[in-house]
Motif scaffolding. Sequence first.
Motif, mmCIF file in Angstrom:
data_model
loop_
_atom_site.group_PDB
_atom_site.id
_atom_site.type_symbol
_atom_site.label_atom_id
_atom_site.label_comp_id
_atom_site.label_asym_id
_atom_site.label_seq_id
_atom_site.Cartn_x
_atom_site.Cartn_y
_atom_site.Cartn_z
ATOM 1 N N PRO A 126 16.672 -10.669 -0.162
ATOM 2 C CA PRO A 126 15.738 -11.684 0.357
ATOM 3 C C PRO A 126 14.391 -11.356 -0.647
ATOM 4 O O PRO A 126 13.841 -10.408 -1.113
ATOM 5 N N SER A 127 13.763 -12.683 -0.968
ATOM 6 C CA SER A 127 12.359 -12.417 -1.684
ATOM 7 C C SER A 127 11.427 -12.014 -1.072
ATOM 8 O O SER A 127 11.199 -12.192 0.300
ATOM 9 N N PRO A 128 10.773 -11.289 -1.666
ATOM 10 C CA PRO A 128 9.352 -10.218 -0.835
ATOM 11 C C PRO A 128 8.507 -11.333 -0.684
ATOM 12 O O PRO A 128 8.179 -12.352 -1.168
ATOM 13 N N ASP A 129 7.653 -10.998 0.632
ATOM 14 C CA ASP A 129 6.644 -11.943 0.984
ATOM 15 C C ASP A 129 5.395 -11.414 0.060
ATOM 16 O O ASP A 129 4.655 -10.437 0.427
ATOM 17 N N LEU A 130 4.853 -12.225 -0.804
ATOM 18 C CA LEU A 130 3.794 -11.604 -1.729
ATOM 19 C C LEU A 130 2.692 -12.662 -1.785
ATOM 20 O O LEU A 130 2.760 -13.857 -1.639
#
Length: 222
Positions: A126-130
Amino acid sequence: MLINKAKHRRPSKAVRVATLAGVAGAAVAVPLMGATNASAASVATWDAVAQCESGGNWSINTGNGYYGGLQFSQSSWAAAGGTQFAPRADQATKAQQIQAAEKLLAIQGPGAWSCAGAGNLTAGGPSPDLNTGTTKAAPKAAPQPKAAPKQQAPKQQAPQQTRPATPQHHVMGHGNYTVKSGDTLAKIAKAHGKNWKSVYADNKSVIGSNPNLIFPGQKLNV
C-alpha cells in the motif's frame, strides 16, 4: 538510463548483519525487480530500512557519497525526482525522502537497497500516507473592493416664488419747484422765504405723511 540490476548504493552493513545472524543470503536474496504498476511500502517499512541503512538518521551526511535516512546516491536521488524537494536527500524531509524512495522502488525494485530484507521491503504494498509539504494551498481569492457608497441626490426643495419688490411709486406733483438731490423741506422753504410747515401743508398730497422724506424730481408748489 537506469539499469534494473544496479543498486542505488553500495552494499551496506545489512549484508553483514544478515550473514552473522545465520540467515544465508537474507539481505541479498531479495530479487531485483523492474518497475511494477503498484510498487509501494508503508512508512513503518521505510523506517525499518532507514534504521538499517543509516541508524534512522534522516539527515545524515557522512561524506561517503550517500545521503539521508535511506542513503541515496546523488544519481539515484535525481533519478527518483528527489531534486524537486532538495539538492540532496539529507536536506529533504523524511516524507520527501520516502516519496523519492517509492519512485526508486517502482524503477528498480526492493533490491535497490541492501537493507531491503531488514525492513521486509517488497513491491506492491500500500502507498504510504505522506505529507511532503509540496502541495500549494489554493490561492486566496483577492478581496473584492467595496463598492463606493451611493451618494444620495440632494433633495430638491420646491422653488420658492419670489415676488418682485414693489417699486416705490412717489407722487411727482406739478409744482413750480423741482426737488434736487440734497434738498430738505426746510431748506426749500428758507430759500423761498417761507416756513417749512406751510410748504409741507401746500404739498402734503405730494410729500405724503412724512415731511422729512422728499425725493429728487418731485415738483412742489412753493
